[in-house]
Motif scaffolding. Sequence first.
Motif: not given
Length: 879
Positions: A369-375
Amino acid sequence: MKYMGANELRDAYLKFFESKGHLVMPSFSLVPKNDKSLLLINAGMAPLKPYFTGVEEPPRKRVATCQKCIRTGDIENVGKTSRHGTFFEMLGNFSFGDYFKNEIIPWAWEFITETLSIPKDKLYVTIYLEDDEAFDIWTSKTDVDPSRIFRLGKDDNFWEIGVGPCGPCTEIHFDRGDGKITTVEEFVKAADEDRVVEFWNLVFTQFDKDEEGNYNRLANPNIDTGMGLERITTIMQGVENIFEIDTVKNILGTVSKIAGVEYKTDADKDVSLRIVTDHVKGVTMLICDGVQPSNEGRGYVLRRLLRRAARHGRLLGIKELFLTKIVDSVIENYGSAYPELVEKAAYIKKVVSLEEERFNETIDSGMDILKSYIKELEESNLNVLSGEKVFKLYDTYGFPLELTEEILEEKSMKVDLEGFNKEMKEQRERARAARATTSYMGSDEIPVNKIEATLNTSFDGYGNTKHEATVVILADSAEFREELSEGEEGFLVVDNTPFYAEMGGQVGDTGIITGDNFKAEVIDCKKNPGGKIYHVIKVVQGTITANDIVTLEVDNIRRNNICKNHTATHMLHEALREVLGEHVNQSGSYVDSERLRFDFTHFSALSAEELDKVETLVNEKIMEAYSVCTDIMTIDEAKNSGAMALFDDKYSDEVRVVSIGNFSKELCGGTHVSNSGQIGLFKIVSETGVAAGIRRIEALTGFNAIKHFENKNEIIKEVTSTLKCNEKDILRKLHSQTAELKEKEKEIQELKMKMVQGSEDEILNSVKEIKGVKVIASTVEGLDGNALRDLADKLRDKIGNGVVVLGSGSEGKVNLVAMATRDSLEKGVHCGKIIKEVAAITGGGGGGRPDMAQAGGKNPEKLGDALEKVYELVELLVK
């Protein structure tokens, strides 16, 4: 000053006060009883509040304890400072209207200077500014140097929490430094700099503060002292950190060994070592006292501690599951003081293991989830992650704030801390509102909760459901009353009652109360926080007056049904242990006249075979018509006889043991049948999970079980009538019709696909091109999800470079699917994002991968608008 271990110190303190006439009581559970004002026990005196307020009579006027406590208000400081910990032990001695300052001050000095041999030139005393009495006692009844006594203000030496019992206090401090402190200013500075450490607080509860702020003197003042075991141990062992005392250091050493990290070689790793040590200690104690991991209340506290410990294990480089190994070390170091830890070791470790496994899964989900937020931030050229999203990671996925900050920092991004704190504050306010504190004990401020502890109300209804008694108290929800008249509802207390008050999972009795001039219905029977029995009544005729002689009569039919369910609960408990194993223990129960509910420790759903074995065993024992006997014995006699007891329950010197033949033996104060055969029949109706490691069975007995079978029989009759067959042929008929239906459905879908294939060219002719990407957004009637996916797959192959979004809707249901070619993904197309937005328009939701996603909705009439949105979304996504 001699070295003393923490376990040795605990023992020395309790033995000292036992020699002064105190009853040494074992630690109460960390879960408060009858106190809605607290989530968890956070101070030594907290479980004793009923004795201080007078609503309950203490077992002795002098009591000493070593109380387990949990505080999480400063959780962010744990591991970073020398003093902060979530779990700690509080040594305390208490007087309930017995001795006062004249006794406790000399005793405290004797224990410190003689038993512990702490040098007098290392000690300082503080008293409340206006407490001349305390100063006179210190200087006349001990040999403390008067120049070592300092007077401080209300913030330092006066104990009060809102309204209620309060008073001045005197604190005893240890000086870690050299040279004598001569002024108040020097003392305050030394305390601020941690040179001087307070380790024992003696509270003189001599006032009752009212709503107007007046301090009214108590007729019987109390003593309430508190000395942190960890803090006094640091002094006795010459260390400055609670993590360096023997018992805690042993646990930290286990963490250090597992992690392969030496303590005091890396400051950051030291913080993680201390956090794991402290949190697993707290987790072990909480689970032992019956707390289960959950997303609210005390279960949330447990889950948060456990997950923080697991996370810091990862920071230390530990890859495998490791927390149960730390639990072993906690039990090894604390098991002698708390033997229940040893008895429940296997259960504690199982709960920890399951939760750690679950956390490993959720932390990985959180990372995704955090990786998708960063993207998303990168694509939008932003560098601050919203507080709402950070809190969602923290609250839903157990993702620590510091970890989110750390990962974002690597990407030159940061957290919206203000937004996160706002979300956290709102959650705390929701939790506070849910606890609904209303008074010192958190109980409703109704008159029957203020009955004097000296008033006796007894239950005499085990073999007797009707007798006479005297009305002692009448009240309504606002005040005590002299009488209650026809139509009024209120509360009635008698000196002796046959009505069972709700307790131990068994509901209260109902029935009638009559007198010469009145009749009242008993709607319920309960106990107040002080254990006094009261009846909730409605006067249906005449007027009832205080001191009336009345006849109390329990509803016998309802009582008998309750008895059947209660005895069956004991039998179910034993049957579960025989079928599943001795790890099974009662976690909670509810017994009324309709059914029984039983919560127990077990780590997986019961199979149909296991449930059948349990049910059969209970019914076999019912049919053996065992006598149900009750015996009064001491708690030790009861345990030695093999009677089961709940670890977190406090029992009086004498207990009631209920035996069902040679099958079951438990401590219990409830009502039961006299013979197991009276239960008649036992039927399990459901088995579910209620928390990690906790299962729940609901069951019926007697005529309610018979009604259950009768209802099933009626359903079978209806089925046979509908299927036009007899009972023996129901399954054969159903299998036959199901097969026919499947065949028909297959034919229908094939016909629909043929119709669709004929319109493939029409759909392909609707292609639009947006920034070099071909887009199909089309409605196809009458297809289910599988057929819709097949069609989208074919269309994607035919368009070469593009995205296909298809929708089908009927009877309040929408199916949506999106598929994209690899070329279009490189240009920015993302099926998951497209489908999420499109589904929202139809009142649904969904998502998926960049190349394929599906969703559902519930508004078919919005399908056209939703698919029209596809073109706009592709326009935004394509670079």
